[in-house]
Design a protein around this motif. Structure first.
Motif, PDB file in Angstrom:
ATOM      1  N   LYS A  22      25.580 -36.483 -41.875  1.00  0.00           N
ATOM      2  CA  LYS A  22      24.655 -36.925 -41.309  1.00  0.00           C
ATOM      3  C   LYS A  22      23.462 -35.473 -40.550  1.00  0.00           C
ATOM      4  O   LYS A  22      22.619 -35.614 -40.301  1.00  0.00           O
ATOM      5  N   MET A  26      19.771 -34.291 -41.495  1.00  0.00           N
ATOM      6  CA  MET A  26      18.925 -34.254 -41.139  1.00  0.00           C
ATOM      7  C   MET A  26      18.024 -32.949 -41.056  1.00  0.00           C
ATOM      8  O   MET A  26      17.038 -33.463 -41.018  1.00  0.00           O
ATOM      9  N   MET A  29      15.709 -34.262 -43.846  1.00  0.00           N
ATOM     10  CA  MET A  29      14.421 -34.510 -43.099  1.00  0.00           C
ATOM     11  C   MET A  29      13.646 -33.634 -42.353  1.00  0.00           C
ATOM     12  O   MET A  29      12.016 -33.780 -42.449  1.00  0.00           O
ATOM     13  N   TRP A  50      13.891 -39.732 -38.041  1.00  0.00           N
ATOM     14  CA  TRP A  50      14.321 -40.728 -38.281  1.00  0.00           C
ATOM     15  C   TRP A  50      12.934 -41.763 -38.713  1.00  0.00           C
ATOM     16  O   TRP A  50      12.597 -42.101 -39.804  1.00  0.00           O
ATOM     17  N   GLN A  51      12.257 -42.243 -37.770  1.00  0.00           N
ATOM     18  CA  GLN A  51      10.087 -42.908 -38.004  1.00  0.00           C
ATOM     19  C   GLN A  51      10.254 -41.792 -38.652  1.00  0.00           C
ATOM     20  O   GLN A  51       9.291 -42.934 -39.262  1.00  0.00           O
ATOM     21  N   CYS A  54      11.200 -42.653 -42.368  1.00  0.00           N
ATOM     22  CA  CYS A  54      11.167 -44.305 -42.508  1.00  0.00           C
ATOM     23  C   CYS A  54       9.445 -44.412 -43.011  1.00  0.00           C
ATOM     24  O   CYS A  54       9.510 -45.209 -44.278  1.00  0.00           O
TER      25      CYS A  54
END
Length: 93
Positions: A22, A26, A29, A50-51, A54
């Motif tokens: 995880k 992160m 990202m 995360w948004q 995506c």
């Protein structure tokens, strides 16, 4: 009546390897978002990673994959693709 949180259940299912995955994702990202650049308006923040991932990374890939799958189904239905026996498929990484 107060329900107590079951910390033992959390600890019993805890996976150091999974938690590291995880954290690593992160960081991926964060790096991909450009936030490592001090001039980025969200430099140093992990909010909405995360948004953003995506929408900007996974979204376009999954959109394209959706249409590839539709095309594969069309070709199969037209008899242009042979059925694949899943027991004979070898997946390599």
């Amino acid at each position: 009546m107060t329900d107590k949180f079951n910390w033992q259940a959390v600890l019993d299912s805890w996976s150091v390897a999974r938690e590291q995955q995880k954290a690593d994702f992160m960081e991926h990202m964060y790096q991909c978002s450009g936030r490592k650049d001090p001039s980025h308006p969200m430099h140093g923040l992990y909010t909405r990673l995360w948004q953003d991932f995506c929408i900007n990374e996974a979204g376009p890939v999954m959109r394209d994959r959706y249409f590839e799958m539709l095309e594969a189904v069309r070709l199969y239905e037209e008899g242009q693709l042979q059925e694949v026996n899943p027991e004979k498929v070898m997946i390599t990484a």
